[in-house]
Design a protein around this motif. Sequence first.
Motif, PDB file in Angstrom:
ATOM      1  N   ARG A 334       0.848  -1.189   0.000  1.00 31.31           N
ATOM      2  CA  ARG A 334       0.000   0.000   0.000  1.00 31.31           C
ATOM      3  C   ARG A 334       0.889   1.246   0.000  1.00 31.31           C
ATOM      4  O   ARG A 334       1.855   1.335   0.761  1.00 31.31           O
ATOM      5  CB  ARG A 334      -0.914  -0.007   1.219  1.00 31.31           C
ATOM      6  CG  ARG A 334      -1.909   1.157   1.248  1.00 31.31           C
ATOM      7  CD  ARG A 334      -2.910   0.981   2.357  1.00 31.31           C
ATOM      8  NE  ARG A 334      -3.737   2.162   2.523  1.00 31.31           N
ATOM      9  CZ  ARG A 334      -5.075   2.157   2.522  1.00 31.31           C
ATOM     10  NH1 ARG A 334      -5.726   1.013   2.371  1.00 31.31           N
ATOM     11  NH2 ARG A 334      -5.751   3.273   2.681  1.00 31.31           N
ATOM     12  N   PRO A 335       0.595   2.241  -0.844  1.00 33.95           N
ATOM     13  CA  PRO A 335       1.441   3.443  -0.904  1.00 33.95           C
ATOM     14  C   PRO A 335       1.554   4.124   0.452  1.00 33.95           C
ATOM     15  O   PRO A 335       0.590   4.218   1.206  1.00 33.95           O
ATOM     16  CB  PRO A 335       0.698   4.336  -1.908  1.00 33.95           C
ATOM     17  CG  PRO A 335      -0.067   3.394  -2.778  1.00 33.95           C
ATOM     18  CD  PRO A 335      -0.472   2.260  -1.861  1.00 33.95           C
ATOM     19  N   SER A 343      10.594  -6.233  11.603  1.00 32.84           N
ATOM     20  CA  SER A 343      11.020  -7.250  10.643  1.00 32.84           C
ATOM     21  C   SER A 343      12.106  -6.751   9.703  1.00 32.84           C
ATOM     22  O   SER A 343      12.909  -7.538   9.190  1.00 32.84           O
ATOM     23  CB  SER A 343       9.829  -7.713   9.809  1.00 32.84           C
ATOM     24  OG  SER A 343       9.397  -6.675   8.938  1.00 32.84           O
ATOM     25  N   ASP A 344      12.136  -5.450   9.447  1.00 33.56           N
ATOM     26  CA  ASP A 344      13.072  -4.828   8.501  1.00 33.56           C
ATOM     27  C   ASP A 344      12.966  -5.417   7.099  1.00 33.56           C
ATOM     28  O   ASP A 344      13.926  -5.413   6.331  1.00 33.56           O
ATOM     29  CB  ASP A 344      14.513  -4.938   9.013  1.00 33.56           C
ATOM     30  CG  ASP A 344      15.435  -3.926   8.334  1.00 33.56           C
ATOM     31  OD1 ASP A 344      14.964  -2.811   8.028  1.00 33.56           O
ATOM     32  OD2 ASP A 344      16.619  -4.249   8.097  1.00 33.56           O
ATOM     33  N   VAL A 345      11.798  -5.949   6.761  1.00 34.37           N
ATOM     34  CA  VAL A 345      11.570  -6.461   5.401  1.00 34.37           C
ATOM     35  C   VAL A 345      11.187  -5.290   4.509  1.00 34.37           C
ATOM     36  O   VAL A 345      10.346  -4.458   4.881  1.00 34.37           O
ATOM     37  CB  VAL A 345      10.452  -7.526   5.413  1.00 34.37           C
ATOM     38  CG1 VAL A 345      10.007  -7.868   4.012  1.00 34.37           C
ATOM     39  CG2 VAL A 345      10.954  -8.783   6.110  1.00 34.37           C
ATOM     40  N   PRO A 346      11.780  -5.173   3.319  1.00 29.04           N
ATOM     41  CA  PRO A 346      11.473  -4.035   2.447  1.00 29.04           C
ATOM     42  C   PRO A 346      10.013  -4.010   2.013  1.00 29.04           C
ATOM     43  O   PRO A 346       9.374  -5.054   1.868  1.00 29.04           O
ATOM     44  CB  PRO A 346      12.402  -4.242   1.252  1.00 29.04           C
ATOM     45  CG  PRO A 346      12.736  -5.697   1.266  1.00 29.04           C
ATOM     46  CD  PRO A 346      12.747  -6.094   2.709  1.00 29.04           C
ATOM     47  N   THR A 347       9.508  -2.819   1.815  1.00 31.62           N
ATOM     48  CA  THR A 347       8.174  -2.660   1.250  1.00 31.62           C
ATOM     49  C   THR A 347       8.281  -2.670  -0.271  1.00 31.62           C
ATOM     50  O   THR A 347       9.378  -2.646  -0.836  1.00 31.62           O
ATOM     51  CB  THR A 347       7.542  -1.344   1.703  1.00 31.62           C
ATOM     52  OG1 THR A 347       8.291  -0.249   1.126  1.00 31.62           O
ATOM     53  CG2 THR A 347       7.536  -1.227   3.218  1.00 31.62           C
ATOM     54  N   TYR A 348       7.125  -2.671  -0.915  1.00 30.93           N
ATOM     55  CA  TYR A 348       7.115  -2.618  -2.373  1.00 30.93           C
ATOM     56  C   TYR A 348       7.800  -1.347  -2.875  1.00 30.93           C
ATOM     57  O   TYR A 348       8.577  -1.387  -3.849  1.00 30.93           O
ATOM     58  CB  TYR A 348       5.673  -2.674  -2.875  1.00 30.93           C
ATOM     59  CG  TYR A 348       5.537  -2.666  -4.375  1.00 30.93           C
ATOM     60  CD1 TYR A 348       5.837  -3.798  -5.128  1.00 30.93           C
ATOM     61  CD2 TYR A 348       5.103  -1.536  -5.039  1.00 30.93           C
ATOM     62  CE1 TYR A 348       5.713  -3.798  -6.515  1.00 30.93           C
ATOM     63  CE2 TYR A 348       4.964  -1.516  -6.423  1.00 30.93           C
ATOM     64  CZ  TYR A 348       5.277  -2.650  -7.155  1.00 30.93           C
ATOM     65  OH  TYR A 348       5.148  -2.645  -8.516  1.00 30.93           O
TER      66      TYR A 348
END
Length: 385
Positions: A334-335, A343-348
């Motif tokens: 989502r923008p 988590s430090d997982v990248p977003t889109y």
Amino acid sequence: MERPSPRATRIRKGRITASVAAALTVTLTACGGPSDSEIAAMTVELPTSYPADYQQIVDQSKSEGGELTIYSNTDQENWVPIFEAFEEKYPWVSSVNATNLDSDEVFQRTLSEQATGSAQADVVVSNAAEAWGDFAERPGTLLDYTSPEIAALPNFAQPMPNVYVLSVDPITVAYNTALLPEDEQPTGIHDLAELVRSDPDTFDGKIAFRDVKGAFGFTVTSAFMEHSPTAWEDMATILPQARPETSTGSMLEKVTSGEYAVAFFMGAPALTAEDRTGGLLKAGFIDDGQPMLRRGIGIPSSAPHSATAKLFLDYVLSEEGQHKVSEGGLTAYRPGIERSPESDVPTYDDVLDEVGAENVIQIPYTKTPEDESDAFVARWKSLLD
């Protein structure tokens, strides 16, 4: 993410500690519960953008017994922050039963139960794009529902009618940092081919790829091959040095142990592997064509708790829900959502910033005709022989 065998976890009221979240092998049960009159009196603050009659969905959910059953191929630790926040927002929902199945079994079990009149699933979640294409095109399998959140989401958030996107998982290339010095750590498939050409001995028998005979491997690989103009030439160099693997889990294990130096077309778990392995294994994006595998979510037409399922679907698409998606270790899309520090997982948006929008491959939700898939697999195998 594929699971070797089904398992179910019932998540009930109460905070879940980090250690429990990592395994989630126990049942958490609240003592007692609110009465019908107490449930009826509960109020929920809804977004002003929701239609006026949305309250009817809320009221119907209150009469459904406070249960929700999900069939998915999503790891339990990914669900924890989502379930906790959802139950806090809708406090009459006292039990969420998340059953882990492999990518295709999510649909096979749902179809079987629909055919026998014994449906249990309220929500189905899977990143098996081809399987979604088959399932959603069958008449009467999915509930006809338009989420009020759709207007705030990107145009790829609804790949098929009544199918929405929970997260968008980047497919990665991973490598063993102890075996490969920095100048031999690949940034993509073309770069890997160049490394193999310049130093074939280092990579001989030390490369793993996702087996194209499986649904996941075929979907990701065929999408990449169609995107990249040098893909077949590069694979002609790489594949004689490589071996197939049937799951991301096995690839992660064998790269970490040193059996492989590098593996490509890895699923979402690779994104968090660096922390889990103390930096021994590192995963990166694919700079010459970044496949993005959308994790679909839909409500079966046979859902026993359909109103609660609608609340859940709308929640995971909402701004708050997407923050929880990121917190759970999946890629929120989502923008405006920033990566979660938990988590430090990248977003889109992070992926776009790194690889460029022109290099992103949105994997389609379509079923490939059998003759086309057979021809692709035959061509692929010819490079291995």
